[in-house]
Design a protein around this motif. Structure first.
Motif, PDB file in Angstrom:
ATOM      1  N   SER A  38       0.812  -1.213   0.000  1.00  0.00           N
ATOM      2  CA  SER A  38       0.000   0.000   0.000  1.00  0.00           C
ATOM      3  C   SER A  38       0.850   1.270   0.000  1.00  0.00           C
ATOM      4  CB  SER A  38      -0.921   0.014   1.222  1.00  0.00           C
ATOM      5  OG  SER A  38      -0.157  -0.050   2.421  1.00  0.00           O
ATOM      6  N   ALA A  39       2.168   1.114  -0.001  1.00  0.00           N
ATOM      7  CA  ALA A  39       3.056   2.284  -0.027  1.00  0.00           C
ATOM      8  C   ALA A  39       4.406   1.881  -0.601  1.00  0.00           C
ATOM      9  CB  ALA A  39       3.229   2.870   1.366  1.00  0.00           C
ATOM     10  N   LEU A  40       5.064   2.833  -1.255  1.00  0.00           N
ATOM     11  CA  LEU A  40       6.364   2.580  -1.878  1.00  0.00           C
ATOM     12  C   LEU A  40       7.310   3.747  -1.613  1.00  0.00           C
ATOM     13  CD1 LEU A  40       5.108   1.299  -5.345  1.00  0.00           C
ATOM     14  CD2 LEU A  40       6.261  -0.098  -3.607  1.00  0.00           C
ATOM     15  N   PRO A  41       8.574   3.465  -1.278  1.00  0.00           N
ATOM     16  CA  PRO A  41       9.546   4.551  -1.099  1.00  0.00           C
ATOM     17  C   PRO A  41       9.914   5.171  -2.444  1.00  0.00           C
ATOM     18  CG  PRO A  41      10.630   2.425  -0.904  1.00  0.00           C
ATOM     19  CD  PRO A  41       9.159   2.147  -1.005  1.00  0.00           C
ATOM     20  N   VAL A  42      10.268   6.435  -2.397  1.00  0.00           N
ATOM     21  CA  VAL A  42      10.679   7.158  -3.599  1.00  0.00           C
ATOM     22  C   VAL A  42      12.147   7.539  -3.451  1.00  0.00           C
ATOM     23  CG1 VAL A  42      10.240   9.154  -5.080  1.00  0.00           C
ATOM     24  CG2 VAL A  42       8.335   8.080  -3.845  1.00  0.00           C
ATOM     25  N   LEU A  43      12.944   7.261  -4.489  1.00  0.00           N
ATOM     26  CA  LEU A  43      14.383   7.495  -4.438  1.00  0.00           C
ATOM     27  C   LEU A  43      14.798   8.580  -5.418  1.00  0.00           C
ATOM     28  CD1 LEU A  43      15.636   3.775  -4.551  1.00  0.00           C
ATOM     29  CD2 LEU A  43      14.776   5.064  -2.577  1.00  0.00           C
ATOM     30  N   ASP A  44      15.851   9.318  -5.040  1.00  0.00           N
ATOM     31  CA  ASP A  44      16.439  10.251  -6.001  1.00  0.00           C
ATOM     32  C   ASP A  44      17.467   9.509  -6.839  1.00  0.00           C
ATOM     33  OD1 ASP A  44      18.739   9.985  -4.465  1.00  0.00           O
ATOM     34  OD2 ASP A  44      18.640  11.996  -3.604  1.00  0.00           O
ATOM     35  N   VAL A  49      16.421   7.817  -0.081  1.00  0.00           N
ATOM     36  CA  VAL A  49      14.970   7.872   0.114  1.00  0.00           C
ATOM     37  C   VAL A  49      14.555   9.324   0.377  1.00  0.00           C
ATOM     38  CG1 VAL A  49      13.031   7.095   1.514  1.00  0.00           C
ATOM     39  CG2 VAL A  49      14.911   5.530   1.027  1.00  0.00           C
ATOM     40  N   VAL A  50      13.708   9.863  -0.491  1.00  0.00           N
ATOM     41  CA  VAL A  50      13.287  11.258  -0.351  1.00  0.00           C
ATOM     42  C   VAL A  50      11.811  11.395  -0.005  1.00  0.00           C
ATOM     43  CG1 VAL A  50      15.082  12.190  -1.845  1.00  0.00           C
ATOM     44  CG2 VAL A  50      12.929  11.382  -2.850  1.00  0.00           C
ATOM     45  N   GLY A  51      11.074  10.307  -0.060  1.00  0.00           N
ATOM     46  CA  GLY A  51       9.657  10.374   0.254  1.00  0.00           C
ATOM     47  C   GLY A  51       9.011   9.011   0.133  1.00  0.00           C
ATOM     48  N   VAL A  52       7.707   8.967   0.367  1.00  0.00           N
ATOM     49  CA  VAL A  52       6.928   7.729   0.257  1.00  0.00           C
ATOM     50  C   VAL A  52       5.607   8.066  -0.429  1.00  0.00           C
ATOM     51  CG1 VAL A  52       5.685   5.928   1.516  1.00  0.00           C
ATOM     52  CG2 VAL A  52       7.940   6.674   2.298  1.00  0.00           C
ATOM     53  N   VAL A  53       5.217   7.230  -1.392  1.00  0.00           N
ATOM     54  CA  VAL A  53       3.904   7.353  -2.020  1.00  0.00           C
ATOM     55  C   VAL A  53       3.033   6.223  -1.488  1.00  0.00           C
ATOM     56  CG1 VAL A  53       2.572   7.221  -4.155  1.00  0.00           C
ATOM     57  CG2 VAL A  53       4.741   8.456  -4.115  1.00  0.00           C
ATOM     58  N   SER A  54       1.893   6.583  -0.912  1.00  0.00           N
ATOM     59  CA  SER A  54       0.965   5.591  -0.386  1.00  0.00           C
ATOM     60  C   SER A  54      -0.346   5.652  -1.154  1.00  0.00           C
ATOM     61  CB  SER A  54       0.695   5.851   1.099  1.00  0.00           C
ATOM     62  OG  SER A  54      -0.049   7.046   1.260  1.00  0.00           O
ATOM     63  N   GLU A  55      -1.208   4.683  -0.895  1.00  0.00           N
ATOM     64  CA  GLU A  55      -2.529   4.701  -1.522  1.00  0.00           C
ATOM     65  C   GLU A  55      -3.277   5.976  -1.175  1.00  0.00           C
ATOM     66  OE1 GLU A  55      -3.458  -0.107  -1.720  1.00  0.00           O
ATOM     67  OE2 GLU A  55      -4.084   1.072   0.032  1.00  0.00           O
ATOM     68  N   ALA A  56      -3.055   6.484   0.042  1.00  0.00           N
ATOM     69  CA  ALA A  56      -3.716   7.720   0.452  1.00  0.00           C
ATOM     70  C   ALA A  56      -3.291   8.892  -0.416  1.00  0.00           C
ATOM     71  CB  ALA A  56      -3.408   8.008   1.922  1.00  0.00           C
ATOM     72  N   ASP A  57      -2.058   8.863  -0.910  1.00  0.00           N
ATOM     73  CA  ASP A  57      -1.582   9.931  -1.790  1.00  0.00           C
ATOM     74  C   ASP A  57      -2.225   9.848  -3.174  1.00  0.00           C
ATOM     75  OD1 ASP A  57       0.260  11.083   0.090  1.00  0.00           O
ATOM     76  OD2 ASP A  57       1.613   9.400  -0.317  1.00  0.00           O
ATOM     77  N   LEU A  58      -2.659   8.651  -3.546  1.00  0.00           N
ATOM     78  CA  LEU A  58      -3.240   8.451  -4.874  1.00  0.00           C
ATOM     79  C   LEU A  58      -4.745   8.712  -4.909  1.00  0.00           C
ATOM     80  CD1 LEU A  58      -1.413   5.140  -5.903  1.00  0.00           C
ATOM     81  CD2 LEU A  58      -0.661   7.497  -6.271  1.00  0.00           C
ATOM     82  N   LYS A 119       2.202   1.992   8.418  1.00  0.00           N
ATOM     83  CA  LYS A 119       2.207   0.540   8.523  1.00  0.00           C
ATOM     84  C   LYS A 119       3.564  -0.072   8.195  1.00  0.00           C
ATOM     85  CE  LYS A 119      -2.677   0.185   7.259  1.00  0.00           C
ATOM     86  NZ  LYS A 119      -3.649  -0.373   6.273  1.00  0.00           N
ATOM     87  N   ARG A 120       4.425   0.698   7.554  1.00  0.00           N
ATOM     88  CA  ARG A 120       5.755   0.189   7.191  1.00  0.00           C
ATOM     89  C   ARG A 120       6.729   1.345   7.125  1.00  0.00           C
ATOM     90  NH1 ARG A 120       2.268  -0.909   3.606  1.00  0.00           N
ATOM     91  NH2 ARG A 120       2.457  -3.149   3.939  1.00  0.00           N
ATOM     92  N   LEU A 121       8.006   1.027   7.280  1.00  0.00           N
ATOM     93  CA  LEU A 121       9.049   2.047   7.274  1.00  0.00           C
ATOM     94  C   LEU A 121      10.165   1.662   6.313  1.00  0.00           C
ATOM     95  CD1 LEU A 121       9.502   2.545  11.127  1.00  0.00           C
ATOM     96  CD2 LEU A 121       8.427   4.177   9.561  1.00  0.00           C
ATOM     97  N   PRO A 122      10.620   2.588   5.467  1.00  0.00           N
ATOM     98  CA  PRO A 122      11.844   2.335   4.708  1.00  0.00           C
ATOM     99  C   PRO A 122      13.018   2.253   5.680  1.00  0.00           C
ATOM    100  CG  PRO A 122      10.595   4.159   3.751  1.00  0.00           C
ATOM    101  CD  PRO A 122       9.993   3.875   5.098  1.00  0.00           C
ATOM    102  N   VAL A 123      13.905   1.316   5.449  1.00  0.00           N
ATOM    103  CA  VAL A 123      15.092   1.167   6.289  1.00  0.00           C
ATOM    104  C   VAL A 123      16.266   1.749   5.508  1.00  0.00           C
ATOM    105  CG1 VAL A 123      16.549  -0.427   7.575  1.00  0.00           C
ATOM    106  CG2 VAL A 123      14.108  -0.929   7.273  1.00  0.00           C
ATOM    107  N   VAL A 124      16.946   2.710   6.092  1.00  0.00           N
ATOM    108  CA  VAL A 124      18.003   3.421   5.375  1.00  0.00           C
ATOM    109  C   VAL A 124      19.328   3.326   6.114  1.00  0.00           C
ATOM    110  CG1 VAL A 124      16.346   5.026   4.359  1.00  0.00           C
ATOM    111  CG2 VAL A 124      17.487   5.635   6.496  1.00  0.00           C
ATOM    112  N   GLY A 125      20.415   3.397   5.334  1.00  0.00           N
ATOM    113  CA  GLY A 125      21.746   3.420   5.912  1.00  0.00           C
ATOM    114  C   GLY A 125      22.121   4.823   6.353  1.00  0.00           C
ATOM    115  N   ARG A 126      23.352   4.984   6.798  1.00  0.00           N
ATOM    116  CA  ARG A 126      23.818   6.287   7.278  1.00  0.00           C
ATOM    117  C   ARG A 126      23.779   7.343   6.183  1.00  0.00           C
ATOM    118  NH1 ARG A 126      26.164   6.048  12.256  1.00  0.00           N
ATOM    119  NH2 ARG A 126      26.637   3.962  13.063  1.00  0.00           N
TER     120      ARG A 126
END
Length: 237
Positions: A38-44, A49-58, A119-126
């Protein structure tokens, strides 16, 4: 810990689908359908990771698709109206993204999810690059841990370390993730400490603490000196 999940890296999904900023609306919907998320991370372009697009955004695209912009010609929800006109991930995404680090504890990740209502979190490195995704269901995997494994850790890491040579007097039992502690301890101040530490062990659902302090010997009357009365006779006071 015998492989017991303790940090986000232990439970997260390492294979992740993500969007580029320029991904178009229909491709976003298709990716969500194919991956059943129901959501996907957005990458540059650097993979950050610069943002997240969810069903709520659509959904505003459908909600305001009939041109209804509210009373008096004013948008009912200006932010939603802007998203209704958006066509790329960069325009649709919620930013900045709420993320978590791979080395974060499961409890920390759960708190972030609860406070951010996601409901979910992108996991990012330093460097902010995507390493995985952790979901609510991933965090719950720790509660599948075997009772015997939990009991062994409670005894080894808590009972033995706190009570040392007196550890054998303490009984540790675990049933369906519920830890029971029973027995007598020499330092009553450690009872609450033991219960608190046991509750923090991965996979523990609850703690029932029946630890008690040492038996007290019966009070003995102190020796009372003999004091002479007015007539010179000894009396006891």
């Amino acid at each position: 810990m015998n492989g017991t999940p303790t940090v986000v890296n232990d439970v997260m999904a390492h294979r992740v689908v993500a969007l580029r900023i320029g991904a178009v609306f229909k491709d976003i919907v298709q990716a969500m359908q194919e991956w059943r998320v129901s959501a996907l991370p957005v990458l540059d372009d650097a993979g950050v990771v610069v943002g997240v697009v969810s069903e709520a955004d659509l959904l505003p695209k459908e909600e305001y698709g009939d041109g209804d912009i509210g009373r008096y010609g004013q948008p009912a929800h200006s932010a939603d109206l802007r998203k209704a006109d958006a066509v790329t991930a960069g325009e649709l995404m919620t930013a900045p993204a709420v993320t978590v680090r791979p080395e974060a504890t499961l409890a920390h990740a759960a708190r972030i999810m609860a406070r951010s209502r996601v409901k979910r979190l992108p996991v990012v490195g330093r460097d902010g690059t995507l390493k995985g995704i952790v979901s609510r269901s991933d965090l719950l995997k720790v509660f599948l841990r075997e009772d015997d494994d939990i009991a062994e850790e409670v005894r080894r890491e808590i009972v033995v370390r706190l009570f040392g040579p007196h550890a054998d007097a303490i009984r540790v039992e675990v049933h369906d993730g519920v830890v029971s502690l029973a027995g007598r301890v020499h330092e009553t101040v450690l009872i609450t400490v033991a219960a608190r530490l046991a509750r923090a062990v991965p996979g523990v659902v609850d703690v029932k603490c029946a630890l008690t302090g040492p038996l007290r010997p019966p009070d003995l009357d102190p020796d009372v000196p003999d004091v002479p009365d007015a007539g010179g006779r000894a009396r006891t006071v």
